[in-house]
Motif scaffolding. Sequence first.
Motif, PDB file in Angstrom:
ATOM      1  N   GLY A  36     -15.201  35.495 -27.108  1.00  0.00           N
ATOM      2  CA  GLY A  36     -14.073  35.124 -27.960  1.00  0.00           C
ATOM      3  C   GLY A  36     -13.204  34.009 -27.440  1.00  0.00           C
ATOM      4  N   ARG A  37     -13.473  33.518 -26.239  1.00  0.00           N
ATOM      5  CA  ARG A  37     -12.655  32.450 -25.661  1.00  0.00           C
ATOM      6  C   ARG A  37     -13.485  31.180 -25.456  1.00  0.00           C
ATOM      7  NH1 ARG A  37      -9.527  35.991 -20.962  1.00  0.00           N
ATOM      8  NH2 ARG A  37      -8.310  37.297 -22.413  1.00  0.00           N
ATOM      9  N   ALA A  38     -12.852  30.039 -25.628  1.00  0.00           N
ATOM     10  CA  ALA A  38     -13.496  28.767 -25.330  1.00  0.00           C
ATOM     11  C   ALA A  38     -13.341  28.517 -23.837  1.00  0.00           C
ATOM     12  CB  ALA A  38     -12.860  27.634 -26.135  1.00  0.00           C
ATOM     13  N   VAL A  39     -14.437  28.623 -23.090  1.00  0.00           N
ATOM     14  CA  VAL A  39     -14.347  28.556 -21.631  1.00  0.00           C
ATOM     15  C   VAL A  39     -14.578  27.149 -21.095  1.00  0.00           C
ATOM     16  CG1 VAL A  39     -14.978  30.972 -21.326  1.00  0.00           C
ATOM     17  CG2 VAL A  39     -16.769  29.225 -21.339  1.00  0.00           C
ATOM     18  N   ALA A  89      -9.685  42.940 -16.704  1.00  0.00           N
ATOM     19  CA  ALA A  89      -8.266  42.581 -16.674  1.00  0.00           C
ATOM     20  C   ALA A  89      -8.082  41.089 -16.437  1.00  0.00           C
ATOM     21  CB  ALA A  89      -7.554  43.376 -15.587  1.00  0.00           C
ATOM     22  N   GLY A  90      -8.979  40.466 -15.688  1.00  0.00           N
ATOM     23  CA  GLY A  90      -8.844  39.048 -15.373  1.00  0.00           C
ATOM     24  C   GLY A  90      -9.764  38.189 -16.206  1.00  0.00           C
ATOM     25  N   CYS A  91     -10.590  37.375 -15.553  1.00  0.00           N
ATOM     26  CA  CYS A  91     -11.555  36.523 -16.240  1.00  0.00           C
ATOM     27  C   CYS A  91     -12.626  37.399 -16.891  1.00  0.00           C
ATOM     28  CB  CYS A  91     -12.189  35.554 -15.243  1.00  0.00           C
ATOM     29  SG  CYS A  91     -13.543  34.573 -15.939  1.00  0.00           S
ATOM     30  N   LEU A  92     -12.926  37.129 -18.153  1.00  0.00           N
ATOM     31  CA  LEU A  92     -13.896  37.952 -18.873  1.00  0.00           C
ATOM     32  C   LEU A  92     -15.311  37.799 -18.323  1.00  0.00           C
ATOM     33  CD1 LEU A  92     -12.689  37.496 -22.556  1.00  0.00           C
ATOM     34  CD2 LEU A  92     -12.222  39.377 -20.997  1.00  0.00           C
ATOM     35  N   PHE A  93     -15.581  36.681 -17.651  1.00  0.00           N
ATOM     36  CA  PHE A  93     -16.913  36.458 -17.106  1.00  0.00           C
ATOM     37  C   PHE A  93     -17.047  36.959 -15.671  1.00  0.00           C
ATOM     38  CE2 PHE A  93     -20.261  33.454 -15.396  1.00  0.00           C
ATOM     39  CZ  PHE A  93     -21.319  34.000 -16.120  1.00  0.00           C
ATOM     40  N   ALA A  94     -15.949  37.390 -15.071  1.00  0.00           N
ATOM     41  CA  ALA A  94     -15.944  37.756 -13.659  1.00  0.00           C
ATOM     42  C   ALA A  94     -16.997  38.799 -13.285  1.00  0.00           C
ATOM     43  CB  ALA A  94     -14.548  38.232 -13.250  1.00  0.00           C
ATOM     44  N   PRO A  95     -17.232  39.860 -14.076  1.00  0.00           N
ATOM     45  CA  PRO A  95     -18.233  40.865 -13.671  1.00  0.00           C
ATOM     46  C   PRO A  95     -19.656  40.305 -13.599  1.00  0.00           C
ATOM     47  CG  PRO A  95     -16.759  41.754 -15.345  1.00  0.00           C
ATOM     48  CD  PRO A  95     -16.493  40.284 -15.288  1.00  0.00           C
ATOM     49  N   ARG A  96     -19.912  39.167 -14.207  1.00  0.00           N
ATOM     50  CA  ARG A  96     -21.261  38.587 -14.228  1.00  0.00           C
ATOM     51  C   ARG A  96     -21.353  37.313 -13.389  1.00  0.00           C
ATOM     52  NH1 ARG A  96     -22.768  37.937 -20.439  1.00  0.00           N
ATOM     53  NH2 ARG A  96     -24.890  37.993 -19.607  1.00  0.00           N
ATOM     54  N   CYS A  97     -20.256  36.920 -12.764  1.00  0.00           N
ATOM     55  CA  CYS A  97     -20.169  35.614 -12.094  1.00  0.00           C
ATOM     56  C   CYS A  97     -20.386  35.753 -10.586  1.00  0.00           C
ATOM     57  CB  CYS A  97     -18.806  34.985 -12.377  1.00  0.00           C
ATOM     58  SG  CYS A  97     -18.581  33.363 -11.613  1.00  0.00           S
ATOM     59  N   HIS A  98     -21.292  34.954 -10.043  1.00  0.00           N
ATOM     60  CA  HIS A  98     -21.567  35.021  -8.599  1.00  0.00           C
ATOM     61  C   HIS A  98     -20.503  34.296  -7.783  1.00  0.00           C
ATOM     62  CE1 HIS A  98     -23.229  31.105  -9.736  1.00  0.00           C
ATOM     63  NE2 HIS A  98     -23.149  30.760  -8.469  1.00  0.00           N
ATOM     64  N   PRO A 146      -7.405  33.542 -16.095  1.00  0.00           N
ATOM     65  CA  PRO A 146      -7.343  32.128 -15.711  1.00  0.00           C
ATOM     66  C   PRO A 146      -6.698  31.268 -16.794  1.00  0.00           C
ATOM     67  CG  PRO A 146      -9.552  32.683 -16.423  1.00  0.00           C
ATOM     68  CD  PRO A 146      -8.785  33.974 -16.408  1.00  0.00           C
ATOM     69  N   VAL A 147      -6.162  30.140 -16.371  1.00  0.00           N
ATOM     70  CA  VAL A 147      -5.648  29.140 -17.318  1.00  0.00           C
ATOM     71  C   VAL A 147      -6.620  27.965 -17.309  1.00  0.00           C
ATOM     72  CG1 VAL A 147      -3.250  29.823 -17.028  1.00  0.00           C
ATOM     73  CG2 VAL A 147      -4.207  28.068 -15.533  1.00  0.00           C
ATOM     74  N   ALA A 148      -6.615  27.205 -18.384  1.00  0.00           N
ATOM     75  CA  ALA A 148      -7.562  26.105 -18.522  1.00  0.00           C
ATOM     76  C   ALA A 148      -7.274  25.000 -17.511  1.00  0.00           C
ATOM     77  CB  ALA A 148      -7.511  25.547 -19.932  1.00  0.00           C
ATOM     78  N   ALA A 149      -8.334  24.500 -16.871  1.00  0.00           N
ATOM     79  CA  ALA A 149      -8.207  23.339 -15.999  1.00  0.00           C
ATOM     80  C   ALA A 149      -7.997  22.096 -16.848  1.00  0.00           C
ATOM     81  CB  ALA A 149      -9.459  23.205 -15.137  1.00  0.00           C
ATOM     82  N   GLY A 150      -7.753  20.961 -16.205  1.00  0.00           N
ATOM     83  CA  GLY A 150      -7.507  19.729 -16.944  1.00  0.00           C
ATOM     84  C   GLY A 150      -8.770  19.167 -17.579  1.00  0.00           C
ATOM     85  N   ALA A 157     -12.085  23.878 -18.199  1.00  0.00           N
ATOM     86  CA  ALA A 157     -12.753  25.124 -17.847  1.00  0.00           C
ATOM     87  C   ALA A 157     -11.739  26.241 -17.656  1.00  0.00           C
ATOM     88  CB  ALA A 157     -13.574  24.941 -16.579  1.00  0.00           C
ATOM     89  N   LEU A 158     -11.994  27.372 -18.316  1.00  0.00           N
ATOM     90  CA  LEU A 158     -11.113  28.529 -18.211  1.00  0.00           C
ATOM     91  C   LEU A 158     -11.567  29.348 -17.009  1.00  0.00           C
ATOM     92  CD1 LEU A 158      -8.747  29.568 -19.998  1.00  0.00           C
ATOM     93  CD2 LEU A 158     -10.373  31.146 -21.028  1.00  0.00           C
ATOM     94  N   CYS A 159     -11.194  28.842 -15.809  1.00  0.00           N
ATOM     95  CA  CYS A 159     -11.765  29.400 -14.586  1.00  0.00           C
ATOM     96  C   CYS A 159     -10.837  29.141 -13.401  1.00  0.00           C
ATOM     97  CB  CYS A 159     -13.132  28.759 -14.334  1.00  0.00           C
ATOM     98  SG  CYS A 159     -13.982  29.354 -12.862  1.00  0.00           S
ATOM     99  N   HIS A 160     -10.730  30.147 -12.503  1.00  0.00           N
ATOM    100  CA  HIS A 160      -9.947  29.970 -11.275  1.00  0.00           C
ATOM    101  C   HIS A 160     -10.678  29.089 -10.267  1.00  0.00           C
ATOM    102  CE1 HIS A 160      -6.832  32.779 -12.368  1.00  0.00           C
ATOM    103  NE2 HIS A 160      -7.684  33.781 -12.499  1.00  0.00           N
TER     104      HIS A 160
END
Length: 331
Positions: free
Chosen positions: A233-236, A284-293, A304-308, A314-317
Motif C-alpha cells: 500500500g505504500r510507494a517505496v 510497527a516500523g518499515c513494512l518490508f523489514a521482516p523480509r529485508c536482509h 521510515p520517511v522518504a529519502a530525497g 526511497a521509503l527506507c532507513h
Amino acid sequence: MSTTPLLDIEGLCVSFATRGGSFKAVDGVNLKVAPNEVLAIVGESGSGKSVAMLAIMGLLPWTATITAKRMMFDGQDLLTMPAKQRRTLIGKDVAMVFQEPMSSLNPCFTVGWQINEALAAHTTLDRAQRKARVVELLELVGIPDPVRRVSAFPHQLSGGMSQRVMIAMALACKPRLLIADEPTTALDVTIQAQIMDLLQTLRRDTGMALVLITHDLGVVAECADRVVVQYAGRAVEQQAAATLFSQPHHPYTASLLSALPERAVGGRLTAIDGLVPGQFDRPAGCLFAPRCHLATARCHNEVPVAAGPALGEALCHTPIINAAPLMEMPA
C-alpha cells in the motif's frame, strides 16, 4: 514533456471496512503524471496498485473510504468535484483498461454496442457517426474485418481480441490519461508484444499520458519513462526507469530485480522470503523489514520517511547507495 503534471496525487489513502475494523489498502501514496508520459506502477499482488487507480476513477465500492491531501487532474480537484461533473470527466478525459478483458466485457451485448455506449455518454455524435466511429476504433486497434466484428459478442473473440476491444472502448473519447491495468495478463507472449506496441503507438499518435500497472519488469524497461514501486500500500521508490533498473535504492526494488529469471544463478531463481503483510500482521516500523536482509532494529520499530530525489525517494532507513547495476536497460 510538460513540467506541469496532468495528474497530481498527494497522500492518497484508501481503507476498506472489514469485520475486524478497517484495512488500509493504500497508505499515503504520492503520484504525478506529466502529459505524454508513461508511468509504470509495479509491485507484488496486494500492494494497492489497482486500488489506487480505481480510487482516482471513482469505481471503488461503498465499503472504501478515500482520503487525500490533493487529488488533481489538469487543475481540477477530484476530491471536491460534484458527482455529475466527475461523470463527464471519467470515461472521457480519464479512461481505464481493466484486468481480464474476458470478464470485463458484458457477455449480453455486442462489442459494437458496448463501445457505442461510451460514445453516446460522452460525445454529441449522432447514431450514424457513432457507428462509423466504432468501426474506426476497431480498425485503429488492429482488429481484422472491423465491420463484421461490430456485431460479435465477447465469447466469440479471443483473449487478445477482447483486450483490443477494451482498449478501443477506453480510447473512444480520446482520453488525455489512459490507465492500463495489467493489459497483458493471461495473453501469450506474441499477443503481449502486440498489445504493448499498440499502446505505445497510440500514445505517440494521440499525445495521451499512460499509467501502466504491471508485474512484468521487462515491459517496464521497454516502455516506461518513470517507475513507482509499491509495497503493502505504500510507494517505496520512485525514479526514472533507466536509473531504477541500474541503481535501485530501496531493498525491495533491488529484490524484485534480483528475482528476474535472467538473473537466476545456476538455474535457481532468487526469491523474496516471507509474505506481504496483511491486515493483522503489519509491522510497527518499515513494512518490508521482516523480509529485508538489510533491516536493523530501527527498521523494525520506526516508520521510515522518504529519502530525497537523489535516492529515488526511497521509503527506507538504509537506502542502497552506489549499488552495482542489477539489470541493463534494453538497447
